[in-house]
Scaffold this motif. Sequence first.
Motif, PDB file in Angstrom:
ATOM      1  N   LEU A 267      -0.576  13.470   2.948  1.00 47.29           N
ATOM      2  CA  LEU A 267      -1.998  13.143   3.116  1.00 47.29           C
ATOM      3  C   LEU A 267      -2.798  13.594   1.894  1.00 47.29           C
ATOM      4  CD1 LEU A 267      -2.380  14.293   6.849  1.00 47.29           C
ATOM      5  CD2 LEU A 267      -2.276  11.937   6.016  1.00 47.29           C
ATOM      6  N   GLY A 268      -2.112  13.678   0.772  1.00 46.58           N
ATOM      7  CA  GLY A 268      -2.769  14.173  -0.432  1.00 46.58           C
ATOM      8  C   GLY A 268      -3.671  13.122  -1.069  1.00 46.58           C
ATOM      9  N   LEU A 269      -4.579  13.614  -1.896  1.00 43.55           N
ATOM     10  CA  LEU A 269      -5.463  12.736  -2.657  1.00 43.55           C
ATOM     11  C   LEU A 269      -4.645  12.061  -3.742  1.00 43.55           C
ATOM     12  CD1 LEU A 269      -8.455  11.978  -3.226  1.00 43.55           C
ATOM     13  CD2 LEU A 269      -8.551  13.980  -4.708  1.00 43.55           C
ATOM     14  N   ALA A 270      -4.919  10.785  -3.962  1.00 45.51           N
ATOM     15  CA  ALA A 270      -4.396  10.128  -5.152  1.00 45.51           C
ATOM     16  C   ALA A 270      -2.892   9.941  -5.170  1.00 45.51           C
ATOM     17  CB  ALA A 270      -4.835  10.901  -6.395  1.00 45.51           C
ATOM     18  N   VAL A 271      -2.325   9.618  -4.030  1.00 45.31           N
ATOM     19  CA  VAL A 271      -0.916   9.243  -3.978  1.00 45.31           C
ATOM     20  C   VAL A 271      -0.821   7.755  -4.331  1.00 45.31           C
ATOM     21  CG1 VAL A 271       1.078   8.983  -2.458  1.00 45.31           C
ATOM     22  CG2 VAL A 271      -0.450  10.957  -2.210  1.00 45.31           C
ATOM     23  N   THR A 272       0.025   7.435  -5.284  1.00 44.67           N
ATOM     24  CA  THR A 272       0.147   6.013  -5.650  1.00 44.67           C
ATOM     25  C   THR A 272       1.097   5.317  -4.684  1.00 44.67           C
ATOM     26  OG1 THR A 272       2.040   6.329  -7.095  1.00 44.67           O
ATOM     27  CG2 THR A 272      -0.149   6.569  -8.101  1.00 44.67           C
ATOM     28  N   ARG A 273       1.079   3.991  -4.712  1.00 44.66           N
ATOM     29  CA  ARG A 273       1.963   3.236  -3.817  1.00 44.66           C
ATOM     30  C   ARG A 273       3.428   3.478  -4.157  1.00 44.66           C
ATOM     31  NH1 ARG A 273      -1.899  -2.004  -4.109  1.00 44.66           N
ATOM     32  NH2 ARG A 273      -3.590  -1.091  -2.889  1.00 44.66           N
TER      33      ARG A 273
ATOM     34  N   LEU B 182      -1.959   8.389   5.018  1.00 45.69           N
ATOM     35  CA  LEU B 182      -3.370   8.000   5.073  1.00 45.69           C
ATOM     36  C   LEU B 182      -3.513   6.540   5.511  1.00 45.69           C
ATOM     37  CD1 LEU B 182      -4.486   9.865   1.842  1.00 45.69           C
ATOM     38  CD2 LEU B 182      -5.205  10.401   4.184  1.00 45.69           C
TER      39      LEU B 182
ATOM     40  N   ASN C 241      -5.062   3.871   4.450  1.00 48.06           N
ATOM     41  CA  ASN C 241      -4.924   2.742   3.517  1.00 48.06           C
ATOM     42  C   ASN C 241      -3.475   2.493   3.105  1.00 48.06           C
ATOM     43  OD1 ASN C 241      -4.732   5.042   1.954  1.00 48.06           O
ATOM     44  ND2 ASN C 241      -6.111   4.347   0.336  1.00 48.06           N
TER      45      ASN C 241
END
Lengths: 221, 238
Positions: free
Chosen positions: B18-24, B45, B47
């Motif tokens: 659930l970290g910020l800025a995890v890429t696909r 998350l 999205n």
Amino acid sequence: MAGIATSELAAMIDASIGGRPAATLAEMSEFYRKLAPYRFAAVEVEPHYVRSAVEHYRPLGQPIATVISYPLGAMTTEAKLVQMARAMADGADELDIAIDISAFLSGDFTKVADELATMRALAGGRTVKAIYYAAILPEDAALRAVALIRDAGITFLKTNPGFGNVTTPAQIRAVRQRFGKTMRIMASGGVRTHEDALAMVEAGADRIATSSPFAVLGIGP
Amino acid sequence: MMPENERQLAALIDQTELGLAVTRSDLEAFVARAVEKRFAAVCILPNMVAFARRITAGTQTRVATVVSFPLGADVAEVKRAEARDALERGADEIDMVIDVASARMGDAAAITREVRLVREVLPEGALLKTIIEMPLLTAEQAVAAARAAEEGGAHFVKTSTGFKPLGIRGTNAEDVRLLRSVLRPETAIKAAGGVSSWPLVAAALAAGATRIGTSSGLAILAQFAAANAAPAAATSRA
């Protein structure tokens, strides 16, 4: 920068309660009472408190701002639109929207821009600020994010969501140098003292977001 | 319920990112590894739900996502819309943050109402976990919030968001024991937030948790394997 009048600085501040999370309504009332003698740019509240802030605080003549998809920017577009529509129905004057930072870092610029354009359209005449996570982006990526935001029709930036993401004067200057006066910019994240705030203003910030509004004004803790 | 092997342990863990800025591409690798290890679910998350769903399709790994995360400071109707949207994208489990301010104000009715509104949009087979953020509450507030969530139809009460920038303490076995002592037997407990090693997981399970939320699932499995291999090795040497 030489001194700045308290009233002039207050008019640049979005004040939030910060501190311990999950403030009670009684704590919010006390916060509004302390803010009341000053004319801030806005008071920023969590979405669930927009309605009560509009009822109890806006009569003092001060706008109410709230946050959308905060602080992670990870809600879907559809969920963001619902959250935003409710905030508007509850009376929010300003909407601080976190961009989909994951989509941005994954190179899906179209998703980021389309979402922001849709939200800009929904906002009507309200002020919209886009939170673009300046602290976690290299400068060239940050400027690319700002260009996407501008192309989506949003002309007001908010550097960071806070939560450990600290704004520096360099982040502000980078935007000023590239975009001149075409973008307004709010320094947000880690601005806690009068000196911090003056440094941001000197770097070109139009607004300051802080959960320490009295310390920033230089008149209290 | 103590696991006897790695497979059983994995089936108790929501492997979490659930970290910020995890890429696909980060997320793709994360989910693929979680599927391979047969964790109960990936907790990701909103999205990322549709994307994760494509990777887990045809496997036993469920997709869990969060609603009103990490602050819980949304109005109930927005939480419901967010949950419905996630379910439509393929989420199997919803980890919803309650209005923590309501818990601090002792407004149990508000918590029951928001949980019920979300529960109403869950299809058969989907699970609702309600995060009550115990590190921000007194024991009395936590008990009232947990009971209110149970009253609203929560399948699980979850101890904490584990959102580090809030600067809150971790969850411990004591939190789990407290919840277990007041909730109905059919209401399950998920321990999350700082439960990041096998000994901490074992303590939470012994206290009554039946699901663990952690971003350290792989390390925990490895520690479990090492702890259980040691006696066998000693025996074979003897």
